[in-house]
Design an enzyme around this catalytic site. Structure first.
Site, short mmCIF file in Angstrom:
data_model
loop_
_atom_site.label_atom_id
_atom_site.label_comp_id
_atom_site.label_asym_id
_atom_site.label_seq_id
_atom_site.Cartn_x
_atom_site.Cartn_y
_atom_site.Cartn_z
N GLY C 144 1.80 17.61 16.67
CA GLY C 144 1.86 17.69 15.22
C GLY C 144 2.85 16.71 14.65
N CYS C 145 2.73 16.46 13.34
CA CYS C 145 3.57 15.42 12.72
C CYS C 145 5.04 15.80 12.74
CB CYS C 145 3.08 15.13 11.30
SG CYS C 145 2.86 16.57 10.27
#
EC number: 1.2.1.38
Lengths: 341, 341, 341, 341
Positions: C144-145
């Site tokens: 995920g970012c």
């Protein structure tokens, strides 16, 4: 081929670096600015750390020894003083400043309010809007950002005598990078965000540039009404043009004029009729998107053109000019898609 | 006096609350929306916690019992269905929706694409641009945001026959609050920030409103060219107008027309000749600032007008209309200075 | 090699298209979304006109016939239903959704509030943070970012036991593209511009992802304090971490831990000591820039990491994972410099 | 009563003008700046045309003759040189600069890097955070913007010994107006929009101000970890605080501490438990909104406080201090609701 950049610390200079990095046949030979000391590029622009590039002082001879071409990304008034040795040696110069765009000295001096380049230099300079240039040479003058979008919007219509020349009204808007990195109250964040303002009314130096360009097809054209506003964006030019059709002309001729001009041009994307482009659909790319719609009631044709001022309006177009000069496909190294969001 | 607001959860509704709080003679009587359940205002707008205001369902009778006037801050299409009982009782209504602005039903139906209010209601409605209204009545139709700025810009010139009516070109820009709080792709942050787009080309419902207003002085006026664009700001309208002077008219007449119209008007601030207003110089206030400059070469007059769309373009103007109705000074409760930065 | 994209209309989907266009060994095979009708990509994204790309419906068999790998750029909850046929055939899948990141079903169900993928699929998925991955396989789960930036910031310190694990406090900020293109009041322009807000407090689904990743070096780590805020930018993640050093550890160990971890990593740029990166210095690139400074008085180490959430935090990293899988240099097709301004 | 403003061209100066215009008992007596020539205020700020206000040079005697009080809205380093004659005459001074906030000269000189005011002046200055001030006097030092929000967030918790003093970590963010109108690269629009950066790490001059204020309840407190970041907004401060509870303390004590401190304070709005305020819900108002939530897993209390830096963080608070001094209700002239959108 190795390219030098003079005036590397301006926005068009670092954009050239970014684009050259993605070009298969160009590498960065050396970078320069007018200050006397050498300095690490990443000291000024931390986002460019990793390049390990050193900004050197200007030295025409060295530049020519180490490079195959030079880009001038200097502010107005610098190129004209530095370019002579390159012209003398017929070394390829692509100039992004405005110094070589106006053919007549007095015109430059009136609109730029500073001394013009020498006449023999102006005589050799080629105004290089890639979609319309038809000359070859080693002294290329890259069009201005507003002028690029406006010329691409107007040229097919003027060339084919589709519009009434007296009717042209251009309402042009630009983001802040168009004004450069100079610090002024008008570039302070609190004066830009949530604001909009018109500036240089009737005095923008791109006006004579557009007129001169269009005169190749409309020698009687003397002026056009052209206003410039700042909008709170970093990049981008949004041109709204309001035009009346010439006698006996219709939307069909408008459509044909654009089609003929741009059907083989990779960087001008005509929108479907009655669909106008948004600014962000070109940001990050070398595209100029153009759309138009006609109002049957008012008899006014609205045309909108959008570009990224630092790419199609400056550094991307400079690379495009290099590609043409080098006999490469125009699109070489320039096919990056727009960035969204 | 006690004011009710119907349609309180829209942007103009909450702006009315904010302005009523600062008005010496108005208090908030009750607030309403069309939904069936009551709800705390601060559940929707946490910035209004502290008011402890309850949103009630709509009930015309109760509203009239508890209040002295009602503001309709509803979207288009609602007022026409709800307003009848108030009109019947001759109860003061100030309507901020567009439902009562166009006098002819077919015009409304063409431009709004929905059924119009009944004719007898339209007949009683007064189009209330405070600087030009000359009738009294209890059914006041507050002008649209674009129309307010454009009418203030054009009215003195049209009234005094200073300009060529056929030449009018208006390039209007608005911030996002003008489009209301409805969720659409075009209001998503990533589609607005760093973007600009033209919308509703040749179809904006304020066009017939402006034409109808100007026809009081120019009965032959049938249309004008008027485009609307979104710029990445929250509030504000920026109008650029391009006009040709009528025969024998000069800048002197332009100046006089504006002076005569606005020298006694507290909310229109004329800029010095050749100085154009910026958008932010009116934000947070009820001012409309207007500036103009003439281009001797192109013979085009550029005029710029700016307003805060939620104040002078909506809720502030509604209060101004109330002040006039009540015989108060126009400026009562409305002299807040613009907010900067 | 030909790549398919499933879920192409989200922001990470179109970013993949943009990056694949610049990759020397990847071409776009086919693009898909879950809806039943085929549609032109440029109907949804006018900036992509010119690609002439048709979005097809999902068909696993066809995708495998026409492509060499598939990217899933789908929202959470979709991949787990569609991925089985690819896993069965051992076809290369790079999944950008969160569905395959958490190894334990119950953890996914707690934090994502929806059913998890099947255990045998989760068992095959490799959590692929390229700088730290050491396994090979054909089912790659892209981090995920927020997790990417936080893991890159914390991993060297945790691995080398430089910090007190109980002290970790992360204040993370993201731009709007991180929230996807779903329309909500919180993504409406007027609720974002000139605003900042904390959301999903103590509930962000990247928390267990970070903990799980760090547990490879700190098996006792059970949690960390991690908050997420929205800032008014389109792209970018800015992580501020506040950490206490473990006993007998000093800035020297901090420096060494980072140096050892990243000296040979092309996409992590350590800043000089006491210099913190700005967000914009990575936007448009696959870089993660990290800087740190120690406060002798408070004994707190401040570390800042910045990434472009759509590139290093999603699509760029997915390409980087492909490069590693294919045995190419990590940087292949990913060396675009940050865009400034 | 008539108020003079010294340093009127800064952002807090013009905000004072705006607020004084809305105050029932205050009028603007005269306005001043240090430059030698007089100038029209509207030449600098066109949004203030209509006030017809002339900026005069500084003359302490004249100011006292024509006014009842004076606000210093000067940058750091000016007040200390100009304030003596007013102190001598026991004339009411409300100082918005930082010059009189730190009681010890050496502390000022360390953190402000310039000479401090004379000791006898510092001895008379009262640090006037209205919610906590308990002294009366005629030399009021208005707290700093970051310090106002942070002190309001921390004071109830420190006063009631609810938190572990060693655990305090503050991650503070500010909009650009907090940095004043000086032109620097970091205030240029292209360096702010779509960016975020941490600055003055461990060196912000509000750190000793906060520590000094809290020492009245925690004499052993020597420091706190406090970082400051710029976010791309014009106005606003957003404080995120991460705190551990002291032994035997629980959420109940947190709630009580805040309730006790603020239940009778009109400008501090406590949010419901577990609900955190957004920045925009206070912009345009004198409110400070505070919300908190506890993480049972990490044992960390997250508290968020938001203010409009130019109102509650500067000019609004100065008016609030005047109200208290004059024996008026604190809210006099300050009850404007936040502006949204």
């Amino acid at each position: 081929m190795k390219a030098a950049i003079v005036g590397v610390t301006g926005y068009t200079g670092i954009e050239l670096i970014r684009l050259i990095q993605q070009h298969p046949y160009l590498t960065l030979g050396s970078i320069h600015r007018s200050e006397n000391e050498t300095v690490e590029l990443s000291d000024i622009y931390p986002h460019l750390s990793g390049l390990n590039a050193l900004i050197e002082t200007f030295d025409a001879k060295k530049i020519m020894e180490k490079n195959d071409l030079v880009f001038f990304a200097t502010p107005a008034g610098i190129t004209k003083d530095l370019v002579a040795p390159f012209v003398e040696k017929n070394f390829l110069v692509i100039d992004l400043s405005g110094d070589l765009r106006l053919r007549k000295q007095e015109l430059y001096e009136t609109w730029y309010q500073r001394p013009a380049a020498e006449e023999q230099i102006l005589d050799q300079a080629i105004y290089a809007l890639p979609e319309f240039v038809d000359k070859k040479g080693n002294l290329l003058s890259n069009p201005g950002c507003y002028a690029t979008a406006t010329n691409l919007l107007l040229a097919p219509l003027v060339k084919n005598q589709v519009i009434d020349l007296e009717s042209i009204i251009i309402d042009a808007k630009s983001g802040l990078s168009g004004a450069g990195k100079k610090l002024t109250q008008s570039s302070h964040y609190v004066n830009v965000a949530e604001n909009m303002s018109m500036y240089k009314l009737n005095k923008h130096q791109h006006i004579p540039e557009i007129v001169q360009f269009l005169q190749q097809w409309a020698p009687n054209l003397q002026h056009l009404h052209f206003t410039t506003s700042l909008i709170p964006v970093k990049r981008g030019i949004f041109i709204s043009a309001y035009l009346r059709l010439a006698a006996n002309q219709s939307m069909e001729e408008v459509k044909q004029a654009y089609q003929q001009a741009y059907q083989d041009q990779p960087f001008v994307r005509m929108q479907p009729v009655n669909q106008l482009p948004q600014l962000q659909q070109v940001i990050g790319s070398n595209y100029c998107d153009i759309g138009f719609a006609y109002n049957e009631t008012t008899k006014i044709l609205t045309v909108v053109a959008v570009i990224d001022n630092l790419i199609k309006g400056a550094s991307g177009q400079a690379i495009q000019n290099f590609n043409l000069w080098a006999g490469l496909p125009q699109t070489t190294g320039l096919m990056q898609l727009p960035i969204f969001p």
